[in-house]
Design an enzyme around this catalytic site. Structure first.
Site, PDB file in Angstrom:
ATOM      1  CB  SER A 126      -0.737 -14.857 -20.442  1.00  0.00           C
ATOM      2  OG  SER A 126      -1.730 -14.590 -19.991  1.00  0.00           O
ATOM      3  CE  LYS A 139       2.547 -18.440 -19.325  1.00  0.00           C
ATOM      4  NZ  LYS A 139       2.384 -17.410 -20.059  1.00  0.00           N
ATOM      5  CE  LYS A 158      -4.864 -14.396 -17.751  1.00  0.00           C
ATOM      6  NZ  LYS A 158      -4.464 -14.713 -18.931  1.00  0.00           N
TER       7      LYS A 158
END
Length: 307
Positions: free
Chosen positions: A111, A253, A185
C-alpha cells in the site's frame, strides 16, 4: 503486449506455471506465499529479516540471500512491503533490474501513494518490464484464506497476464490505469478506518448500557449495519483481542496518504481527518502502533475514562 519467457512444457504437454519471486514475507506475505505454492507455482522469497523467509522453506519456497538473487529467473515479482520508499528502492536499483527476466512483470501489492505507483510503472516500462499496482484488503484472514480483495491498476493486457497469479491469492479486479489500484486502496482504508470508529462506539454503547455485545452483533447480522468489521473487529473489541492482523501504524500511514491525495485534488475529507488523528494518538501516545487497528477501541475507552 509483454510476453512471459520462462513458461515451458511439462512431461504431459501442459504449460507449467510461471516462476514467482515474493519480497516481504511478513504477516501478509507469508500466507500469500503459501497460497501461491499450493496453487503449483514455484516461489522464491526474500525478506530483510531472513528468519521470516526461512520459515517458508518447509512449505516449498526457495529462500534467497539477497533481493538480486530472488528476482533472478522470476516471471513475476511480488512486493509486499511497508511503503513506497521501500518498494522504490528495489525497483530503481539497477543491480536488480539488470538480472530480471526479459518481459518480467512487477506486481506491487504493498500500500503506497498513487503517485509512487505511477512513477514505478513508468520507470519499469522504460526498461521493458511490466508493472501493476495491486494493493489488497482482507487482512491476515484474507491472506490465509486466499480471499483477498485485490485492486489492480495498470495496463489491461498486463492484468490479463497476471490474473492467474492473483487468483491464487484472492479476487483481482482491474480498476484503471497505473495508480488506480492505490487510489482504490485509499478509498478502502477510509471506509475501514471510519467504520472501525463507528463499531467501537457501538460496542462501547451496548456494553456500558448492559446489552450483550455478541448478541447485538448477531441481531445486526444481515442488516444494513452489518459488515466484516462489525463481526470480526466488534468481537475483538468485546474480547480485548488486539493481536495484530492489520497494524495501527500502517493504518495511520494509509490515512496520511489518503489525505495527501485528497489535498492534491483540492478535496477536504473531514471525517477521514478526524479518524486519522485518533489513530495517530493511539499509535503514538498509547503504544498502539503495533497493535491491531481495532485497538482504536482502547482510545475510545480512554476518552471516556474507562481505561
Amino acid at each position: 503486449m509483454l510476453t512471459i519467457t520462462k513458461i515451458a512444457r511439462g512431461e504431459a504437454g501442459t504449460v507449467s506455471k510461471p516462476q514467482i519471486a515474493l519480497i516481504g514475507t511478513g504477516l501478509m506475505g507469508a500466507p500469500m506465499t503459501r497460497n501461491l505454492l499450493a496453487a503449483g507455482h514455484g516461489v522464491q522469497v526474500w525478506n530483510r529479516s531472513l528468519d521470516k523467509a526461512r520459515a517458508l522453506e518447509t512449505d516449498g519456497a526457495v529462500v534467497c540471500d539477497t533481493p538480486v538473487d530472488v528476482v533472478r529467473g522470476a516471471d513475476f515479482i511480488i512486493t509486499m512491503l511497508s511503503d513506497g520508499v521501500a518498494v522504490g528502492g528495489l525497483i530503481k536499483d539497477p543491480a536488480i533490474t539488470d538480472v530480471m527476466n526479459a518481459g518480467a512483470v512487477w506486481l506491487d501489492m504493498s500500500s503506497i501513494k498513487p503517485e509512487e505507483a505511477r512513477d514505478h510503472a513508468a520507470h519499469l516500462a522504460s526498461l521493458g518490464f511490466g508493472h501493476l499496482d495491486a494493493p489488497v484488503s482482507g487482512g491476515t484472514k484474507g491472506a490465509e484464506g486466499a480471499s483477498l480483495a485485490i485492486m489492480v491498476g495498470g495496463k489491461a493486457t498486463v492484468f490479463d497476464q497476471a490474473t492467474p497469479v492473483f487468483g491464487a491469492m484472492g479476487r483481482p479486479v482491474h480498476v484503471g490505469p497505473s495508480g488506480a489500484g492505490q487510489l482504490s486502496k485509499l478509498a478502502n482504508q477510509a471506509i475501514v478506518a471510519v467504520t472501525i470508529g463507528a463499531v467501537a462506539e457501538a460496542m462501547l454503547l451496548v456494553e456500558q448500557g448492559g446489552a450483550d455485545p455478541a448478541a447485538v452483533r448477531a441481531a445486526l447480522n444481515g442488516g444494513f449495519a452489518d459488515s466484516t468489521i462489525l463481526q470480526q473487529h466488534g468481537r475483538r473489541m468485546s474480547e480485548g483481542d488486539f493481536v495484530p492482523g492489520g497494524l495501527t501504524k500502517f493504518q495511520v500511514k494509509d490515512l496520511d496518504n489518503l489525505l495527501a491525495e485528497a489535498a492534491s485534488l483540492d478535496l477536504e475529507l473531514p471525517v477521514s481527518k478526524h479518524i486519522r488523528d485518533r489513530f495517530a494518538h493511539f499509535s503514538e501516545n498509547m503504544n498502539g502502533a503495533d497493535q491491531d487497528h481495532s485497538g482504536l477501541y482502547l482510545e475510545l475507552k480512554a476518552r471516556n475514562g474507562l481505561e
